[in-house]
Design a protein around this motif. Sequence first.
Motif, short mmCIF file in Angstrom:
data_model
loop_
_atom_site.label_atom_id
_atom_site.label_comp_id
_atom_site.label_asym_id
_atom_site.label_seq_id
_atom_site.Cartn_x
_atom_site.Cartn_y
_atom_site.Cartn_z
N LEU A 100 0.81 -1.22 0.00
CA LEU A 100 0.00 0.00 0.00
C LEU A 100 0.84 1.27 0.00
N LYS A 101 2.16 1.12 0.22
CA LYS A 101 3.08 2.25 0.19
C LYS A 101 2.74 3.31 1.25
N PHE A 102 2.20 2.87 2.37
CA PHE A 102 1.94 3.79 3.47
C PHE A 102 3.26 4.15 4.15
N GLU A 103 3.27 5.28 4.80
CA GLU A 103 4.42 5.66 5.61
C GLU A 103 4.34 4.94 6.96
N LEU A 104 5.50 4.51 7.45
CA LEU A 104 5.54 3.81 8.73
C LEU A 104 4.96 4.67 9.84
N SER A 105 5.25 5.96 9.81
CA SER A 105 4.75 6.85 10.85
C SER A 105 3.23 6.91 10.86
N ASP A 106 2.60 6.83 9.67
CA ASP A 106 1.15 6.86 9.59
C ASP A 106 0.54 5.59 10.20
N VAL A 107 1.15 4.46 9.90
CA VAL A 107 0.65 3.19 10.45
C VAL A 107 0.77 3.18 11.96
N MET A 108 1.89 3.65 12.48
CA MET A 108 2.10 3.63 13.93
C MET A 108 1.21 4.66 14.64
N ARG A 109 0.74 5.66 13.91
CA ARG A 109 -0.22 6.60 14.51
C ARG A 109 -1.60 5.98 14.61
N GLN A 110 -1.83 4.90 13.88
CA GLN A 110 -3.11 4.19 13.92
C GLN A 110 -2.86 2.71 14.24
N PRO A 111 -2.38 2.40 15.46
CA PRO A 111 -1.96 1.03 15.76
C PRO A 111 -3.08 0.00 15.74
N ILE A 129 -14.30 6.37 -6.67
CA ILE A 129 -13.61 7.11 -5.62
C ILE A 129 -12.28 7.60 -6.17
N GLU A 130 -11.71 8.59 -5.54
CA GLU A 130 -10.44 9.17 -5.94
C GLU A 130 -9.30 8.66 -5.06
N PRO A 131 -8.07 8.69 -5.58
CA PRO A 131 -6.92 8.26 -4.76
C PRO A 131 -6.74 9.07 -3.49
N LYS A 132 -7.31 10.27 -3.44
CA LYS A 132 -7.15 11.09 -2.24
C LYS A 132 -8.08 10.66 -1.10
N THR A 133 -8.88 9.62 -1.33
CA THR A 133 -9.73 9.09 -0.26
C THR A 133 -8.87 8.72 0.96
N LYS A 134 -9.42 8.96 2.13
CA LYS A 134 -8.70 8.64 3.37
C LYS A 134 -8.70 7.13 3.58
N PHE A 135 -7.70 6.47 3.00
CA PHE A 135 -7.72 5.02 2.94
C PHE A 135 -7.51 4.35 4.30
N LEU A 136 -6.58 4.81 5.09
CA LEU A 136 -6.33 4.13 6.35
C LEU A 136 -7.54 4.20 7.28
N PRO A 137 -8.17 5.36 7.46
CA PRO A 137 -9.40 5.38 8.25
C PRO A 137 -10.47 4.46 7.69
N ALA A 138 -10.55 4.36 6.35
CA ALA A 138 -11.53 3.46 5.73
C ALA A 138 -11.26 2.01 6.11
N LEU A 139 -9.99 1.66 6.21
CA LEU A 139 -9.64 0.29 6.57
C LEU A 139 -9.91 -0.01 8.04
N LEU A 140 -9.97 1.03 8.86
CA LEU A 140 -10.09 0.84 10.30
C LEU A 140 -11.49 1.04 10.85
N CYS A 141 -12.40 1.64 10.06
CA CYS A 141 -13.74 1.89 10.58
C CYS A 141 -14.49 0.57 10.75
N ASN A 142 -15.58 0.58 11.51
CA ASN A 142 -16.31 -0.67 11.73
C ASN A 142 -17.00 -1.13 10.45
N SER A 143 -17.34 -2.39 10.42
CA SER A 143 -17.85 -3.01 9.19
C SER A 143 -19.13 -2.35 8.69
N LYS A 144 -20.00 -1.95 9.60
CA LYS A 144 -21.26 -1.33 9.19
C LYS A 144 -21.02 -0.02 8.47
N VAL A 145 -20.11 0.82 9.02
CA VAL A 145 -19.80 2.09 8.40
C VAL A 145 -19.15 1.87 7.04
#
Length: 397
Positions: free
Chosen positions: A302-313, A340-356
């Motif tokens: 996903l080419k995320f930054e390590l700092s971003d992942v660690m901010r969302q453990p 959807i566009e690439p600028k979508t907030k992908f990490l929050p999307a991966l972490l939200c609950n299934s219903k959302v």
Amino acid sequence: MFASICRRRLAIPLLPILAAGTNPIRYSPGAVILPHGYSSTAVAAAAPDPEPCPDTVSYLVSCGLSPAAAAARKVRIRDTDRADAVRGLLREYGFTEAEVTRTVRQDPLLLNFDPDRIIRPKLEFFFSLGFQPRMLAAEPHILARSLDNHLVPCIEFLRGILGSDDNLRVAVSRVPRALMADLDNHMRPAVEAFRRHGLSVEAIAKLLLIHMGVLRIAPDRIREIFEDLKALGLRVTDTGFLYGIRVMCSLSRETWLRKVALYRSFGVSEGQLLRAFKTQPTMLLVADESVKKKLRFFLDELKFELSDVMRQPLALSLSLEKNIMPRCAVLSLLMREGKIEPKTKFLPALLCNSKVFAERFVLKHATDLPNVVKAFEGKIKFEGFGGRGLKCLLPTE
């Protein structure tokens, strides 16, 4: 901040003091792991034999155990009719064949007990409280404990803290082995220690719902855990403090050191690890191989930054196969179709609950793009974002 922590007498700094050789956990197996006790009325009939008996091995194999597992059980089945009656009693109370087998595998000594005099009253007791067979099958040693002298007093004590039978069922079902703890020597002293160190009655109840195994921690160890968590910047009133207790009572020093080294090998800094732990203490309970797979996926795929992942453990606690990758498959499909566009907030999307997630990314597009449902169900494999400029934006961005 961390330097000031290191100047204090701290048992669990994440990095500098580890390097100095300080024990970060001071783990005391004897204070946590209890022997499986048996009620005095059943000991004589259930005493194990030092060598496997061929007839017993044959009987246990007929119960569903493998020959190796049957031979490893140092027990002699003295009356197969009684053993059959015990298994029949379990089925009568709703145990599936798999649950009967699991019960026998974990505690074959129960097959020597009088089914009606010793086992039935305990089954009646637990089922009157609404417990399911799977709880007892997970920890069948409970059925060997005295009903009047151990089980009833322990349940009454726990109900007084948890406040309802619903909470009691949840707490015990999550960690049934905690019921093996002695009431006066372990449960009461642990609860008193939690109170003495500042936990409210409500917080103790929540802690037991999180992990009732904390009732097996020795008071001295509880004191150390409180000191360590406070030194790391967690307050007793923080929800993370309760999860920190749960983590600290579960990891040995060696395991803690190994996990710290694992994160360091990916380039996680001291400050990042400390902040991540305070945010999501249970991140350190994730298996090492699982952490490696998730970090490699986030960083390499996903080419995320390590700092971003660690901010969302929380991302490290979710299942890669059952949660993260199916969502990535949905987002990839929507991106290819221009939904959807690439600028979508992908990490929050991966972490939200299934219903959302389902409402925002699946149901919204299910009519004109039915494959999003299949992707969400894991039936369409995620194969990357095709080099698109994926951005890992966080909620504050």
